[in-house]
Scaffold this active site. Sequence first.
Site, mmCIF file in Angstrom:
data_model
loop_
_atom_site.group_PDB
_atom_site.id
_atom_site.type_symbol
_atom_site.label_atom_id
_atom_site.label_comp_id
_atom_site.label_asym_id
_atom_site.label_seq_id
_atom_site.Cartn_x
_atom_site.Cartn_y
_atom_site.Cartn_z
ATOM 1 C CE LYS A 1 -76.655 4.736 -48.568
ATOM 2 N NZ LYS A 1 -76.526 5.792 -49.594
ATOM 3 C CG ASP B 1 -60.503 16.041 -55.771
ATOM 4 O OD1 ASP B 1 -59.401 16.207 -56.345
ATOM 5 O OD2 ASP B 1 -61.463 16.807 -55.927
HETATM 6 O O1 C5P Z 1 -82.625 1.450 -52.911
HETATM 7 P P1 C5P Z 1 -81.387 0.620 -52.682
HETATM 8 O O2 C5P Z 1 -81.559 -0.373 -51.540
HETATM 9 O O3 C5P Z 1 -80.847 -0.011 -53.944
HETATM 10 O O4 C5P Z 1 -80.311 1.682 -52.171
HETATM 11 C C1 C5P Z 1 -78.953 1.334 -51.969
HETATM 12 C C2 C5P Z 1 -78.217 2.523 -51.442
HETATM 13 O O5 C5P Z 1 -76.857 2.155 -51.250
HETATM 14 C C3 C5P Z 1 -78.222 3.728 -52.365
HETATM 15 O O6 C5P Z 1 -78.244 4.890 -51.533
HETATM 16 C C4 C5P Z 1 -76.904 3.620 -53.119
HETATM 17 O O7 C5P Z 1 -76.404 4.873 -53.485
HETATM 18 C C5 C5P Z 1 -76.002 2.988 -52.052
HETATM 19 N N1 C5P Z 1 -74.849 2.248 -52.543
HETATM 20 C C6 C5P Z 1 -74.935 1.191 -53.417
HETATM 21 N N2 C5P Z 1 -73.820 0.536 -53.845
HETATM 22 C C7 C5P Z 1 -72.619 0.898 -53.400
HETATM 23 C C8 C5P Z 1 -72.498 1.962 -52.506
HETATM 24 C C9 C5P Z 1 -73.642 2.620 -52.093
HETATM 25 O O8 C5P Z 1 -76.041 0.831 -53.805
HETATM 26 N N3 C5P Z 1 -71.542 0.207 -53.769
#
Ligand code: C5P
Length: 233
Positions: free
Chosen positions: A32, A64
């Site tokens: 990602k 947006d």
């Molecule tokens: O480090 P961690 O496992 O918490 O990372 C989670 C990833 O998923 C981050 O890149 C965060 O921006 C993303 N994310 C999230 N919650 C969401 C959507 C995306 O934590 N609802």
Amino acid sequence: MNKDVIIALDFDSKEKVFTFLDKFTGVKPFVKIGMELYYAEGPEIVKEIKRRGHKIFLDLKLHDIPNTVKKSMKVLSELDVDMTNLHASGTINMMKGALEGLTRADGTRPLLIAVTQLTSTDQESMENDLLIKEPIDKVVMHYANNALVAGLDGVVCSPLEAGKVHGVCGEGFLTVTPGVRLAGDAVGDQKRVTTPAKARELGSDYIVVGRSITGAEDPVSAYNQCVKEFLGE
Ligand code: C5P
């Protein structure tokens, strides 16, 4: 159904990304690319990681007016990513516009996933900051259903909501779930977390794992552990 583990490449430079990805030999994890890396390095980083053979979830969470999102999605679809996303709170019209923009002339397109409520948002912050007084569960399901109505492929949600999303939107509607931690790892800013094994039990289609892999002493074995727990391999 292609269930998979997606590694969140939350790095601020391509040097750090490639140092990290070079640790993986013989396997090309689904990754990602989020705002931090995309804003630091631009579209070229997407192309470079694609050239290396990885599947890519481009996590830019667009929000947006429908026309702007439609035109931006058209640009993103040319990057040939496998999955991208937007905020469901942008309304059904915005999501429909996004889908239109994302669809290429030959009818193909990346998967389009909606964010319902961020996993860092809880009932209290939703009520106090956003003035949404409904139970968070109901809000998430309502936004998921809006995404389904707009023709999207699924939602980003907590693994704790995956079963319910499938109940409301159907088993084929994808649940992409961050908020995953290997047992014993720090929770950080996430408020609702589960392990990969638990996410599998709860019916997640894709888990997104960042710090439990990128911050591990041995990221490859942390990744393998996630795959083993989530896919049972
Ligand atoms: O480090 P961690 O496992 O918490 O990372 C989670 C990833 O998923 C981050 O890149 C965060 O921006 C993303 N994310 C999230 N919650 C969401 C959507 C995306 O934590 N609802």
